[in-house]
Design a protein around this motif. Structure first.
Motif, PDB file in Angstrom:
ATOM      1  N   MET A  95       0.826  -1.197   0.000  1.00 10.11           N
ATOM      2  CA  MET A  95       0.000   0.000   0.000  1.00 10.11           C
ATOM      3  C   MET A  95       0.868   1.258   0.000  1.00 10.11           C
ATOM      4  N   ASP A  96       2.029   1.163   0.629  1.00 19.08           N
ATOM      5  CA  ASP A  96       2.976   2.291   0.624  1.00 19.08           C
ATOM      6  C   ASP A  96       4.316   1.768   1.103  1.00 19.08           C
ATOM      7  N   ARG A  97       5.358   2.476   0.771  1.00 16.66           N
ATOM      8  CA  ARG A  97       6.698   2.069   1.180  1.00 16.66           C
ATOM      9  C   ARG A  97       7.603   3.286   1.226  1.00 16.66           C
ATOM     10  N   SER A  98       8.702   3.128   1.975  1.00 16.15           N
ATOM     11  CA  SER A  98       9.654   4.233   2.098  1.00 16.15           C
ATOM     12  C   SER A  98      10.382   4.439   0.777  1.00 16.15           C
ATOM     13  N   PRO A  99      10.745   5.695   0.449  1.00 19.81           N
ATOM     14  CA  PRO A  99      11.386   5.987  -0.844  1.00 19.81           C
ATOM     15  C   PRO A  99      12.678   5.185  -1.075  1.00 19.81           C
ATOM     16  N   ASN A 100      13.413   4.844   0.021  1.00 16.98           N
ATOM     17  CA  ASN A 100      14.697   4.175  -0.191  1.00 16.98           C
ATOM     18  C   ASN A 100      14.550   2.723  -0.664  1.00 16.98           C
ATOM     19  N   LEU A 101      13.315   2.202  -0.667  1.00 18.57           N
ATOM     20  CA  LEU A 101      13.119   0.867  -1.216  1.00 18.57           C
ATOM     21  C   LEU A 101      13.143   0.866  -2.740  1.00 18.57           C
ATOM     22  N   ARG A 102      12.838   2.079  -3.335  1.00 18.58           N
ATOM     23  CA  ARG A 102      12.809   2.209  -4.790  1.00 18.58           C
ATOM     24  C   ARG A 102      11.859   1.157  -5.378  1.00 18.58           C
ATOM     25  N   GLU A 103      12.368   0.320  -6.321  1.00 20.61           N
ATOM     26  CA  GLU A 103      11.479  -0.649  -6.965  1.00 20.61           C
ATOM     27  C   GLU A 103      11.385  -1.971  -6.199  1.00 20.61           C
ATOM     28  N   ASN A 104      12.110  -2.082  -5.079  1.00 22.32           N
ATOM     29  CA  ASN A 104      12.148  -3.339  -4.311  1.00 22.32           C
ATOM     30  C   ASN A 104      10.985  -3.424  -3.339  1.00 22.32           C
ATOM     31  N   HIS A 105      10.648  -4.615  -2.934  1.00 20.78           N
ATOM     32  CA  HIS A 105       9.612  -4.882  -1.940  1.00 20.78           C
ATOM     33  C   HIS A 105      10.197  -5.773  -0.845  1.00 20.78           C
ATOM     34  N   LEU A 106       9.728  -5.546   0.375  1.00 17.92           N
ATOM     35  CA  LEU A 106      10.144  -6.412   1.476  1.00 17.92           C
ATOM     36  C   LEU A 106       9.380  -7.738   1.418  1.00 17.92           C
ATOM     37  N   SER A 107       9.856  -8.716   2.132  1.00 23.14           N
ATOM     38  CA  SER A 107       9.258 -10.057   2.120  1.00 23.14           C
ATOM     39  C   SER A 107       8.024 -10.079   3.011  1.00 23.14           C
ATOM     40  N   PHE A 108       6.977 -10.718   2.536  1.00 24.78           N
ATOM     41  CA  PHE A 108       5.726 -10.822   3.276  1.00 24.78           C
ATOM     42  C   PHE A 108       5.638 -12.212   3.902  1.00 24.78           C
ATOM     43  N   SER A 109       5.550 -12.280   5.259  1.00 24.46           N
ATOM     44  CA  SER A 109       5.513 -13.562   5.965  1.00 24.46           C
ATOM     45  C   SER A 109       4.586 -13.434   7.167  1.00 24.46           C
ATOM     46  N   PRO A 110       3.285 -13.662   6.978  1.00 24.63           N
ATOM     47  CA  PRO A 110       2.312 -13.458   8.072  1.00 24.63           C
ATOM     48  C   PRO A 110       2.579 -14.337   9.290  1.00 24.63           C
ATOM     49  N   GLU A 111       3.075 -15.574   9.057  1.00 28.33           N
ATOM     50  CA  GLU A 111       3.275 -16.487  10.196  1.00 28.33           C
ATOM     51  C   GLU A 111       4.323 -15.992  11.177  1.00 28.33           C
ATOM     52  N   LYS A 112       5.242 -15.126  10.725  1.00 28.17           N
ATOM     53  CA  LYS A 112       6.294 -14.625  11.617  1.00 28.17           C
ATOM     54  C   LYS A 112       5.899 -13.360  12.349  1.00 28.17           C
ATOM     55  N   SER A 113       4.798 -12.747  11.925  1.00 31.34           N
ATOM     56  CA  SER A 113       4.392 -11.475  12.539  1.00 31.34           C
ATOM     57  C   SER A 113       3.907 -11.667  13.972  1.00 31.34           C
ATOM     58  N   ALA A 114       3.240 -12.792  14.241  1.00 27.75           N
ATOM     59  CA  ALA A 114       2.723 -13.025  15.592  1.00 27.75           C
ATOM     60  C   ALA A 114       3.848 -13.185  16.606  1.00 27.75           C
ATOM     61  N   LYS A 115       4.961 -13.784  16.175  1.00 28.58           N
ATOM     62  CA  LYS A 115       6.096 -14.009  17.083  1.00 28.58           C
ATOM     63  C   LYS A 115       7.029 -12.811  17.146  1.00 28.58           C
ATOM     64  N   LYS A 116       6.797 -11.844  16.294  1.00 26.29           N
ATOM     65  CA  LYS A 116       7.698 -10.680  16.185  1.00 26.29           C
ATOM     66  C   LYS A 116       9.133 -11.167  15.953  1.00 26.29           C
ATOM     67  N   GLU A 117       9.224 -12.086  15.003  1.00 29.77           N
ATOM     68  CA  GLU A 117      10.482 -12.750  14.701  1.00 29.77           C
ATOM     69  C   GLU A 117      11.148 -12.075  13.509  1.00 29.77           C
TER      70      GLU A 117
END
Length: 459
Positions: A95-117
């Protein structure tokens, strides 16, 4: 070609130490890696905590509590410790990203979000450490906040540490081997001195000894063991020389008598009576030589150290038979006394025990007057069988009690009184007793008699 003992010691110590150093280096790298990752993960945790209270999703739209935080320089540039941020919906759509990411995207991993891993991933040509947390508005999860931090500097630090350890390792091993080799050489110098000294000791200078080391350590114990061995060898060689000398003397004397007698016979004609007398003298010399040779052969057989076959025998009955037979043959009064009310059973070699008792009884008969009585006693001492042979003869001087078991030893008094014997009987007794595990002891008083005692081992 086999390596020297010094090099083998150095190699083994170096191998063990190198394994220890390798483990230590591995632990250092592992701890450094954990520390770096833990530091970055803490920073990521702080960033996520910082931003989750400032970013909201309301009906699919992003709202910022402080817009200026979103526009910070660290979110727009990638040069120095950049922070990468991306906001995604529940399906991982950006939906939005910091300018320094440019054309790159971070990895999406919902299972790790609950553990804050946190986890490491590639972002274009760089390596980053990422963390993901859910965005919740009014108790409802609307999407995810993805935060990442550059791992390049940390990776470079870890790679440099690894390279330094890998470069140091061979150098440490080489210096360690040379040091161990030098110390091993210094450590075995006392052994080399012992080798040089023992190589100089021959039969001609067997009385020399290896200098004792001052320290009471293994080297000192080795030196003492070698010196004790040399003492035993010297004593054995001296006994052998003495034995050879005594045997030559004992055989030379009857040979001289025999030769002299025969030379007298051939000088001129003799009467029949003179021939008979000289022949009897010659036969006596031959008998003496035969007895000496028989005793020497018996002693030599026992010195070979053959294992004697032991069988069970009843001691009281066995002694009664020997005493009766000897008393009858020698025409002497020999009294047997059993101080045990029950039969005594033991394991022994019958022939060996007969020879031991035969020699001891012959000595008792030779060195006591015909009218005196000889006693043979047996019994149990704390459950252990024993035999005592007692006489009332001339006895043995105290200074000779330890020598009487030496081959060819005879007291001067016995020789002067022409008591027959070769001086080998007690030597044979001692050898046979040692082979059978029997303890031989003697007590004597000059002019009153002697007692020889045999203590048998526990069966």
């Amino acid at each position: 070609m086999s390596s020297s003992y010094k090099e083998r010691i150095a190699s083994r110590l170096t191998l063990v130490t190198s394994l220890i150093i390798l483990v230590v280096f591995g632990v250092i790298y592992f701890v450094a890696n954990l520390t770096v990752i833990d530091t970055i993960d803490r920073e990521l945790g702080l960033e996520t905590d910082k931003h989750k209270g400032q970013i909201f999703l309301v009906n699919g739209e992003i709202r910022f509590l402080h817009m200026d935080e979103w526009e910070e320089m660290e979110h727009s540039q990638i040069q120095l410790n950049p922070i990468f941020i991306e906001i995604v919906d529940l399906n991982g759509k950006s939906m939005d990203r910091s300018p320094n990411l440019r054309e790159n995207h971070l990895s999406f991993s919902p299972e790790k979000s609950a553990k804050k891993e946190a986890w490491t991933l590639r972002l274009g040509a760089s390596e980053v450490r990422q963390m993901q947390i859910p965005l919740i508005t009014a108790g409802k999860q609307e999407g995810y906040l993805l935060v990442a931090k550059s791992f390049d500097d940390s990776r470079e630090l870890l790679n440099n540490l690894r390279n330094v350890l890998l470069i140091l390792y061979p150098g440490i091993l080489l210096s360690l081997f040379l040091t161990m080799r030098y110390l091993a050489g210094k450590s075995i110098e006392p052994i080399q001195q012992i080798i040089r000294k023992t190589n100089q000791i021959t039969q001609s200078n067997l009385n020399e000894r290896v200098p004792l080391a001052e320290a009471n350590d293994e080297i000192g114990q080795l030196t003492r063991s070698i010196n004790e061995l040399l003492e035993r060898l010297e004593a054995s060689l001296n006994r052998e020389k003495q034995f050879t000398s005594d045997a030559s003397h004992e055989l030379r004397t009857p040979l001289s008598v025999l030769r002299g007698t025969l030379e007298v016979l051939i000088r001129k004609p003799r009467t029949a009576e003179e021939y008979v007398e000289k022949i009897k003298t010659s036969l006596s010399s031959i008998d003496r030589m035969s007895a000496t040779i028989d005793q020497l052969l018996a002693l030599a057989r026992e010195e070979k150290g053959k294992n004697l076959v032991k069988e069970e025998l009843e001691l009281i009955t066995f002694l009664e038979e020997i005493v009766d037979e000897t008393a009858s043959e020698q025409n002497r009064k020999i009294t047997f006394q059993s101080q045990s009310g029950i039969p005594i059973y033991l394991k022994a070699n019958e022939k060996s025990l007969q020879l031991i008792l035969g020699n001891l009884l012959q000595n008792a008969i030779k060195y006591s007057k015909p009218e005196t009585e000889i006693f043979v006693k047996t019994g149990l001492n704390v459950g252990t069988p024993y035999i005592e042979i007692c006489d009332s003869g001339s006895g043995i001087s105290k200074e000779y009690l330890e020598k009487i078991f030496d081959p060819f030893f005879r007291e001067k008094e016995a020789v002067d009184q022409l008591v027959p014997g070769t001086g080998l009987g007690l030597a044979i007794v001692k050898k046979l007793a040692q082979e059978s595990g029997i303890k031989v002891s003697v007590s004597s008083e000059k002019g009153k008699g002697s007692t020889f005692r045999l203590d048998f081992p526990n069966s």
